[in-house]
Design a protein around this motif. Structure first.
Motif, PDB file in Angstrom:
ATOM      1  N   UNK A  43     -38.394 -24.844 106.342  1.00  0.00           N
ATOM      2  CA  UNK A  43     -38.203 -23.400 106.221  1.00  0.00           C
ATOM      3  C   UNK A  43     -36.911 -23.057 105.487  1.00  0.00           C
ATOM      4  N   UNK A  44     -35.845 -23.774 105.755  1.00  0.00           N
ATOM      5  CA  UNK A  44     -34.575 -23.461 105.104  1.00  0.00           C
ATOM      6  C   UNK A  44     -34.531 -23.960 103.654  1.00  0.00           C
ATOM      7  N   UNK A  45     -35.406 -24.894 103.308  1.00  0.00           N
ATOM      8  CA  UNK A  45     -35.431 -25.443 101.956  1.00  0.00           C
ATOM      9  C   UNK A  45     -36.239 -24.603 100.989  1.00  0.00           C
ATOM     10  N   UNK A  46     -37.342 -24.065 101.463  1.00  0.00           N
ATOM     11  CA  UNK A  46     -38.245 -23.326 100.576  1.00  0.00           C
ATOM     12  C   UNK A  46     -38.907 -22.246 101.414  1.00  0.00           C
ATOM     13  N   UNK A  47     -38.464 -21.018 101.241  1.00  0.00           N
ATOM     14  CA  UNK A  47     -38.946 -19.971 102.146  1.00  0.00           C
ATOM     15  C   UNK A  47     -39.012 -18.622 101.456  1.00  0.00           C
ATOM     16  N   UNK A  48     -39.680 -17.707 102.113  1.00  0.00           N
ATOM     17  CA  UNK A  48     -39.723 -16.316 101.677  1.00  0.00           C
ATOM     18  C   UNK A  48     -38.514 -15.616 102.291  1.00  0.00           C
ATOM     19  N   UNK A  49     -37.756 -14.952 101.439  1.00  0.00           N
ATOM     20  CA  UNK A  49     -36.540 -14.299 101.922  1.00  0.00           C
ATOM     21  C   UNK A  49     -36.761 -12.829 102.251  1.00  0.00           C
ATOM     22  N   UNK A  50     -37.722 -12.191 101.540  1.00  0.00           N
ATOM     23  CA  UNK A  50     -38.038 -10.800 101.892  1.00  0.00           C
ATOM     24  C   UNK A  50     -39.344 -10.382 101.237  1.00  0.00           C
ATOM     25  N   UNK A  51     -40.017  -9.490 101.916  1.00  0.00           N
ATOM     26  CA  UNK A  51     -41.236  -8.862 101.385  1.00  0.00           C
ATOM     27  C   UNK A  51     -40.821  -7.579 100.680  1.00  0.00           C
ATOM     28  N   UNK A  58     -44.756  -9.978  94.196  1.00  0.00           N
ATOM     29  CA  UNK A  58     -44.801 -11.088  95.155  1.00  0.00           C
ATOM     30  C   UNK A  58     -43.524 -11.109  96.000  1.00  0.00           C
ATOM     31  N   UNK A  59     -43.596 -11.681  97.191  1.00  0.00           N
ATOM     32  CA  UNK A  59     -42.395 -11.734  98.024  1.00  0.00           C
ATOM     33  C   UNK A  59     -41.307 -12.587  97.370  1.00  0.00           C
ATOM     34  N   UNK A  60     -40.062 -12.247  97.630  1.00  0.00           N
ATOM     35  CA  UNK A  60     -38.928 -13.005  97.095  1.00  0.00           C
ATOM     36  C   UNK A  60     -38.779 -14.312  97.855  1.00  0.00           C
ATOM     37  N   UNK A  61     -38.343 -15.320  97.137  1.00  0.00           N
ATOM     38  CA  UNK A  61     -38.107 -16.631  97.746  1.00  0.00           C
ATOM     39  C   UNK A  61     -36.649 -17.023  97.572  1.00  0.00           C
ATOM     40  N   UNK A  62     -36.272 -18.119  98.200  1.00  0.00           N
ATOM     41  CA  UNK A  62     -34.880 -18.553  98.159  1.00  0.00           C
ATOM     42  C   UNK A  62     -34.518 -19.271  96.863  1.00  0.00           C
ATOM     43  N   UNK A  63     -35.473 -19.481  95.957  1.00  0.00           N
ATOM     44  CA  UNK A  63     -35.168 -20.044  94.646  1.00  0.00           C
ATOM     45  C   UNK A  63     -35.685 -19.085  93.585  1.00  0.00           C
ATOM     46  N   UNK A  64     -35.102 -19.157  92.417  1.00  0.00           N
ATOM     47  CA  UNK A  64     -35.576 -18.345  91.297  1.00  0.00           C
ATOM     48  C   UNK A  64     -36.695 -19.098  90.585  1.00  0.00           C
ATOM     49  N   UNK A  65     -37.612 -18.361  89.996  1.00  0.00           N
ATOM     50  CA  UNK A  65     -38.691 -18.960  89.226  1.00  0.00           C
ATOM     51  C   UNK A  65     -39.030 -18.020  88.087  1.00  0.00           C
ATOM     52  N   UNK A  66     -39.086 -18.530  86.849  1.00  0.00           N
ATOM     53  CA  UNK A  66     -39.393 -17.646  85.723  1.00  0.00           C
ATOM     54  C   UNK A  66     -40.703 -16.886  85.951  1.00  0.00           C
TER      55      UNK A  66
END
Length: 168
Positions: A43-51, A58-66
């Motif tokens: 969960x702390x490695x790859x997660x949804x940070x906010x809806x 799409x919901x925001x995640x803890x990493x950026x993606x183009x």
């Protein structure tokens, strides 16, 4: 022309000591991870940070993606996590759960699968048999390549690096 860098030894001593003393270990705890420790790690490695308020984004995640396309999925191959059946699991970050993809019927089948997948006969520096499990990152290139063509492959590799960094 070379210009030597100045070093403020009083401020950098602690950080340099940390750098000099750091090392990688490949001896795993014979107890294995607990399910709670694995849950926290995933969960702390790859997660949804906010809806988002509007569901079109799409919901925001803890990493950026183009393009917020997130072509990389995470799988966990369980060897010895206490409280979790051996097998291969898909990490569903939307529901924050592991979904069983394939279970191992016997320890021998499991060992043979791991030996083939990770080329254990050729690796001598890692004790694969005592690892709690393995995290496998897999990219679905069509998620990013439809928009970015061949650059989508590079972007998936960058996403993979960001997830690995977050795991670390």
């Amino acid at each position: 022309e070379k210009v030597p860098l100045s070093v403020n030894k009083s401020e950098n001593t602690a950080l340099m000591d940390i750098q000099r003393n750091r090392k990688s270990l490949r001896k795993f705890d014979p107890e294995g991870l607990t399910f709670e420790e694995l849950s926290d790690l995933l969960h702390l490695s790859y997660c949804i940070t906010r809806e988002h308020e509007h569901k079109k984004a799409p919901p925001s995640r803890n990493i950026a993606s183009p393009g917020a396309l997130f072509p990389v999925d995470l799988y966990f191959v369980n060897q010895r996590v206490n409280g979790l059946k051996k097998g291969v699991y898909y990490y569903n970050l939307f529901e924050r759960c592991l979904q069983l993809v394939s279970d191992h019927r016997t320890d021998e089948e499991n060992d043979a699968l791991i030996n083939r997948a990770f080329l254990i006969d050729y690796q001598t520096d890692i004790d694969f048999t005592t690892a709690s499990g393995y995290i496998v990152l897999a990219a679905t290139f069509n998620r990013s390549c439809f928009k970015y063509q061949d650059k989508g492959i590079r972007f998936a590799m960058i996403d993979t690096g960001a997830i690995i960094h977050s795991i670390y």
